[in-house]
Design a protein around this motif. Structure first.
Motif, PDB file in Angstrom:
ATOM      1  N   PHE A 189       0.812  -1.230   0.000  1.00 30.30           N
ATOM      2  CA  PHE A 189       0.000   0.000   0.000  1.00 30.30           C
ATOM      3  C   PHE A 189       0.845   1.280   0.000  1.00 30.30           C
ATOM      4  O   PHE A 189       0.335   2.349   0.319  1.00 30.30           O
ATOM      5  CB  PHE A 189      -0.977   0.033   1.188  1.00 30.30           C
ATOM      6  CG  PHE A 189      -1.986  -1.082   1.210  1.00 30.30           C
ATOM      7  CD1 PHE A 189      -3.093  -1.050   0.383  1.00 30.30           C
ATOM      8  CD2 PHE A 189      -1.826  -2.171   2.055  1.00 30.30           C
ATOM      9  CE1 PHE A 189      -4.033  -2.080   0.400  1.00 30.30           C
ATOM     10  CE2 PHE A 189      -2.759  -3.200   2.082  1.00 30.30           C
ATOM     11  CZ  PHE A 189      -3.862  -3.152   1.256  1.00 30.30           C
ATOM     12  N   HIS A 190       2.120   1.194  -0.378  1.00 29.73           N
ATOM     13  CA  HIS A 190       2.975   2.373  -0.436  1.00 29.73           C
ATOM     14  C   HIS A 190       2.617   3.183  -1.674  1.00 29.73           C
ATOM     15  O   HIS A 190       2.678   2.675  -2.795  1.00 29.73           O
ATOM     16  CB  HIS A 190       4.445   1.942  -0.492  1.00 29.73           C
ATOM     17  CG  HIS A 190       5.399   2.960   0.027  1.00 29.73           C
ATOM     18  ND1 HIS A 190       6.739   2.721   0.140  1.00 29.73           N
ATOM     19  CD2 HIS A 190       5.219   4.237   0.458  1.00 29.73           C
ATOM     20  CE1 HIS A 190       7.356   3.784   0.627  1.00 29.73           C
ATOM     21  NE2 HIS A 190       6.438   4.722   0.819  1.00 29.73           N
ATOM     22  N   PHE A 191       2.266   4.454  -1.483  1.00 28.97           N
ATOM     23  CA  PHE A 191       1.815   5.297  -2.596  1.00 28.97           C
ATOM     24  C   PHE A 191       2.904   5.373  -3.669  1.00 28.97           C
ATOM     25  O   PHE A 191       4.079   5.555  -3.345  1.00 28.97           O
ATOM     26  CB  PHE A 191       1.464   6.698  -2.085  1.00 28.97           C
ATOM     27  CG  PHE A 191       0.778   7.557  -3.103  1.00 28.97           C
ATOM     28  CD1 PHE A 191      -0.553   7.334  -3.416  1.00 28.97           C
ATOM     29  CD2 PHE A 191       1.458   8.568  -3.762  1.00 28.97           C
ATOM     30  CE1 PHE A 191      -1.200   8.121  -4.361  1.00 28.97           C
ATOM     31  CE2 PHE A 191       0.825   9.352  -4.704  1.00 28.97           C
ATOM     32  CZ  PHE A 191      -0.505   9.129  -5.001  1.00 28.97           C
ATOM     33  N   PRO A 192       2.528   5.251  -4.941  1.00 29.84           N
ATOM     34  CA  PRO A 192       3.522   5.120  -6.010  1.00 29.84           C
ATOM     35  C   PRO A 192       4.222   6.410  -6.415  1.00 29.84           C
ATOM     36  O   PRO A 192       4.241   6.793  -7.587  1.00 29.84           O
ATOM     37  CB  PRO A 192       2.698   4.551  -7.178  1.00 29.84           C
ATOM     38  CG  PRO A 192       1.316   5.009  -6.933  1.00 29.84           C
ATOM     39  CD  PRO A 192       1.149   5.027  -5.428  1.00 29.84           C
ATOM     40  N   GLU A 193       4.839   7.091  -5.430  1.00 24.68           N
ATOM     41  CA  GLU A 193       5.715   8.218  -5.726  1.00 24.68           C
ATOM     42  C   GLU A 193       7.036   8.086  -4.965  1.00 24.68           C
ATOM     43  O   GLU A 193       7.968   8.836  -5.208  1.00 24.68           O
ATOM     44  CB  GLU A 193       5.053   9.547  -5.341  1.00 24.68           C
ATOM     45  CG  GLU A 193       4.834   9.739  -3.853  1.00 24.68           C
ATOM     46  CD  GLU A 193       4.175  11.072  -3.511  1.00 24.68           C
ATOM     47  OE1 GLU A 193       3.920  11.866  -4.428  1.00 24.68           O
ATOM     48  OE2 GLU A 193       3.902  11.311  -2.313  1.00 24.68           O
ATOM     49  N   LYS A 194       7.107   7.137  -4.040  1.00 24.00           N
ATOM     50  CA  LYS A 194       8.309   6.931  -3.239  1.00 24.00           C
ATOM     51  C   LYS A 194       9.230   5.907  -3.927  1.00 24.00           C
ATOM     52  O   LYS A 194       8.811   5.164  -4.809  1.00 24.00           O
ATOM     53  CB  LYS A 194       7.938   6.470  -1.833  1.00 24.00           C
ATOM     54  CG  LYS A 194       6.995   7.409  -1.073  1.00 24.00           C
ATOM     55  CD  LYS A 194       7.658   8.740  -0.751  1.00 24.00           C
ATOM     56  CE  LYS A 194       6.738   9.673   0.022  1.00 24.00           C
ATOM     57  NZ  LYS A 194       6.590   9.342   1.432  1.00 24.00           N
ATOM     58  N   LEU A 195      10.466   5.830  -3.474  1.00 20.75           N
ATOM     59  CA  LEU A 195      11.503   5.094  -4.198  1.00 20.75           C
ATOM     60  C   LEU A 195      11.119   3.661  -4.540  1.00 20.75           C
ATOM     61  O   LEU A 195      11.172   3.259  -5.716  1.00 20.75           O
ATOM     62  CB  LEU A 195      12.809   5.091  -3.383  1.00 20.75           C
ATOM     63  CG  LEU A 195      13.948   4.238  -3.963  1.00 20.75           C
ATOM     64  CD1 LEU A 195      14.417   4.785  -5.294  1.00 20.75           C
ATOM     65  CD2 LEU A 195      15.102   4.133  -2.977  1.00 20.75           C
ATOM     66  N   VAL A 319       7.472  -6.746  -3.260  1.00 18.20           N
ATOM     67  CA  VAL A 319       7.359  -7.016  -4.703  1.00 18.20           C
ATOM     68  C   VAL A 319       6.190  -7.958  -4.961  1.00 18.20           C
ATOM     69  O   VAL A 319       5.387  -7.732  -5.884  1.00 18.20           O
ATOM     70  CB  VAL A 319       8.672  -7.600  -5.251  1.00 18.20           C
ATOM     71  CG1 VAL A 319       8.476  -8.094  -6.690  1.00 18.20           C
ATOM     72  CG2 VAL A 319       9.786  -6.549  -5.198  1.00 18.20           C
ATOM     73  N   ASP A 320       6.056  -9.012  -4.160  1.00 15.89           N
ATOM     74  CA  ASP A 320       4.926  -9.943  -4.327  1.00 15.89           C
ATOM     75  C   ASP A 320       3.601  -9.197  -4.223  1.00 15.89           C
ATOM     76  O   ASP A 320       2.661  -9.466  -4.994  1.00 15.89           O
ATOM     77  CB  ASP A 320       4.981 -11.039  -3.253  1.00 15.89           C
ATOM     78  CG  ASP A 320       5.998 -12.116  -3.562  1.00 15.89           C
ATOM     79  OD1 ASP A 320       6.427 -12.214  -4.722  1.00 15.89           O
ATOM     80  OD2 ASP A 320       6.380 -12.861  -2.623  1.00 15.89           O
ATOM     81  N   TRP A 321       3.506  -8.252  -3.275  1.00 13.91           N
ATOM     82  CA  TRP A 321       2.247  -7.532  -3.090  1.00 13.91           C
ATOM     83  C   TRP A 321       1.927  -6.682  -4.307  1.00 13.91           C
ATOM     84  O   TRP A 321       0.774  -6.681  -4.783  1.00 13.91           O
ATOM     85  CB  TRP A 321       2.314  -6.659  -1.830  1.00 13.91           C
ATOM     86  CG  TRP A 321       0.980  -6.074  -1.476  1.00 13.91           C
ATOM     87  CD1 TRP A 321       0.012  -6.654  -0.698  1.00 13.91           C
ATOM     88  CD2 TRP A 321       0.437  -4.833  -1.936  1.00 13.91           C
ATOM     89  NE1 TRP A 321      -1.095  -5.836  -0.636  1.00 13.91           N
ATOM     90  CE2 TRP A 321      -0.866  -4.721  -1.391  1.00 13.91           C
ATOM     91  CE3 TRP A 321       0.919  -3.819  -2.748  1.00 13.91           C
ATOM     92  CZ2 TRP A 321      -1.691  -3.619  -1.633  1.00 13.91           C
ATOM     93  CZ3 TRP A 321       0.106  -2.721  -3.002  1.00 13.91           C
ATOM     94  CH2 TRP A 321      -1.173  -2.624  -2.449  1.00 13.91           C
ATOM     95  N   TYR A 322       2.898  -5.985  -4.848  1.00 13.58           N
ATOM     96  CA  TYR A 322       2.633  -5.153  -6.034  1.00 13.58           C
ATOM     97  C   TYR A 322       2.303  -6.007  -7.249  1.00 13.58           C
ATOM     98  O   TYR A 322       1.439  -5.635  -8.059  1.00 13.58           O
ATOM     99  CB  TYR A 322       3.815  -4.223  -6.313  1.00 13.58           C
ATOM    100  CG  TYR A 322       3.772  -2.984  -5.448  1.00 13.58           C
ATOM    101  CD1 TYR A 322       3.083  -1.847  -5.863  1.00 13.58           C
ATOM    102  CD2 TYR A 322       4.376  -2.961  -4.199  1.00 13.58           C
ATOM    103  CE1 TYR A 322       3.006  -0.726  -5.055  1.00 13.58           C
ATOM    104  CE2 TYR A 322       4.305  -1.848  -3.383  1.00 13.58           C
ATOM    105  CZ  TYR A 322       3.617  -0.733  -3.817  1.00 13.58           C
ATOM    106  OH  TYR A 322       3.527   0.375  -3.008  1.00 13.58           O
ATOM    107  N   LEU A 323       2.939  -7.145  -7.384  1.00  7.80           N
ATOM    108  CA  LEU A 323       2.615  -8.035  -8.503  1.00  7.80           C
ATOM    109  C   LEU A 323       1.189  -8.569  -8.389  1.00  7.80           C
ATOM    110  O   LEU A 323       0.524  -8.795  -9.406  1.00  7.80           O
ATOM    111  CB  LEU A 323       3.608  -9.199  -8.551  1.00  7.80           C
ATOM    112  CG  LEU A 323       5.045  -8.853  -8.952  1.00  7.80           C
ATOM    113  CD1 LEU A 323       5.940 -10.084  -8.845  1.00  7.80           C
ATOM    114  CD2 LEU A 323       5.108  -8.257 -10.352  1.00  7.80           C
ATOM    115  N   GLY A 324       0.724  -8.751  -7.157  1.00  6.64           N
ATOM    116  CA  GLY A 324      -0.611  -9.317  -6.952  1.00  6.64           C
ATOM    117  C   GLY A 324      -1.723  -8.302  -6.782  1.00  6.64           C
ATOM    118  O   GLY A 324      -2.892  -8.686  -6.627  1.00  6.64           O
ATOM    119  N   ASN A 325      -1.394  -7.001  -6.829  1.00  7.77           N
ATOM    120  CA  ASN A 325      -2.410  -5.966  -6.572  1.00  7.77           C
ATOM    121  C   ASN A 325      -2.345  -4.846  -7.608  1.00  7.77           C
ATOM    122  O   ASN A 325      -2.357  -3.665  -7.285  1.00  7.77           O
ATOM    123  CB  ASN A 325      -2.222  -5.404  -5.163  1.00  7.77           C
ATOM    124  CG  ASN A 325      -2.624  -6.387  -4.089  1.00  7.77           C
ATOM    125  OD1 ASN A 325      -3.794  -6.482  -3.705  1.00  7.77           O
ATOM    126  ND2 ASN A 325      -1.658  -7.162  -3.612  1.00  7.77           N
TER     127      ASN A 325
END
Length: 346
Positions: A189-195, A319-325
């Motif tokens: 759930f990290h907003f997609p503007e951070k590293l 990485v798993d979370w972003y791939l699955g969401n």
């Protein structure tokens, strides 16, 4: 406990909301729903009888008074803040208004409620801040709770100001406060503007992966769910008027973080060329602090807390979370500033 969590639709705040409800607390999520907030972050607990949502800006004193009177909380966990350094360089005014003036209004609303309730000893105001208030370290040393403040960006200066207000309200008015200063968070759930989310999403999209300067800036990385656990620990067992530094005990250079993520993606989502081929070194951020590092001795020795997730484990899980969401992050990519290079007006 019944806890007001400000900024509970944000990255760290939503982790606190989810964990607090899982631990049996009642939560009032108070959020203005600005660009980085997303109620999907708390969808897993939104139907719980222990959860309530208040669409309120912390700069609105009348609305804050209503929330306190309506919900009668046992504690406040104050996470609502503008937090992106690059945005603070381009537009510092919003950071002053939210992080300093907003904290002032929240402190005054909490104090009025606390006084009206007879100044109960059990009430807590927990202010959540950042290690960036301490400035920049050289190649050695760590920040302790006694490190002098030396903020170097509009963001960190505004957070330093809010920290000082909280301490002053404790010393002057006796408001029962605890404070925490954390290192860099990452995770789901990290907003997609951070590293870290930028690296993951740019890599997947086949876009250049931007790395400021030479990528040698060092951060202490803290998995967000570990942070939420630490915050609830401090809320319940921290000494009044005391501050606690929360670190992940995971120092790494930015370039090493980027390469680790690329290696994970090479395994999980392979393509013809390695993802490191997409790394692009770009002009550094103005006033970019070289290194942050937390000395977590106080929270470990006084409260028995230390992080449970290593950097390798946390990056893999992230990485798993972003791939699955994908539905979650795609819905946020059209928001203002996402995908743009910010912080260049300095």
């Amino acid at each position: 406990m019944k806890i007001i969590v400000t900024g509970g639709a944000g990255f760290i705040g939503s982790a606190v909301v989810r964990q607090a409800i899982g631990a049996g607390h009642e939560v009032v999520n108070l959020d203005a729903l600005t660009y980085a907030a997303c109620l999907d972050n708390v969808a897993s607990v939104a139907d719980s009888p222990s959860y309530a949502f208040e669409h309120v800006d912390i700069r609105d004193r009348a609305a804050l008074d209503r929330v306190f009177d309506t919900h009668q909380p046992d504690a406040v966990m104050h996470l609502a803040a503008e937090s992106h350094v690059d945005r603070s360089i381009d537009g510092p005014g919003t950071f002053i208004e939210t992080n300093i003036l907003g904290t002032f209004h929240l402190l005054e609303a909490a104090r009025a409620y606390w006084v009206k309730a007879g100044k109960p000893d059990s009430f807590r105001f927990h202010h959540i801040s950042t290690d960036e208030v301490y400035g920049s370290l050289g190649e050695t040393g760590q920040f302790t709770e006694d490190t002098p403040y030396d903020p170097r960006s509009p963001y960190s200066a505004s957070k330093a100001g809010s920290d000082h207000l909280v301490r002053a309200w404790h010393e002057t008015y006796g408001l029962p406060v605890v404070l925490t200063n954390c290192s860099n968070n990452y995770g789901p759930f990290h907003f997609p503007e951070k590293l870290i989310p930028v690296v993951i999403l740019n890599a997947l999209a086949g876009k250049p992966i931007p790395v400021y300067g030479k990528g040698e800036n060092v951060r202490d990385w803290l998995f967000v769910e570990d942070h939420a656990d630490a915050l609830l620990t401090v809320l319940q067992r921290g000494a009044l008027g005391r501050s606690y530094n929360i670190g992940g005990e995971n120092e790494a250079r930015n370039i090493d973080i980027v390469r680790s993520i690329c290696a994970i993606l090479d395994r999980k989502r392979p393509k013809d060329a390695p993802y490191t081929d997409q790394i692009s070194f770009v002009t550094d951020r103005p006033g970019h602090d070289l290194r942050y590092a937390i000395d977590p001795t106080r929270i470990r020795e006084e409260l028995g807390w230390r992080p449970s997730v290593t950097l390798d484990q946390g990056l893999e899980r992230t990485v798993d979370w972003y791939l699955g969401n994908e539905d979650w992050w795609r819905a946020l990519q059209s928001r203002e500033g996402v995908g743009e290079r910010l912080g260049v007006k300095g």
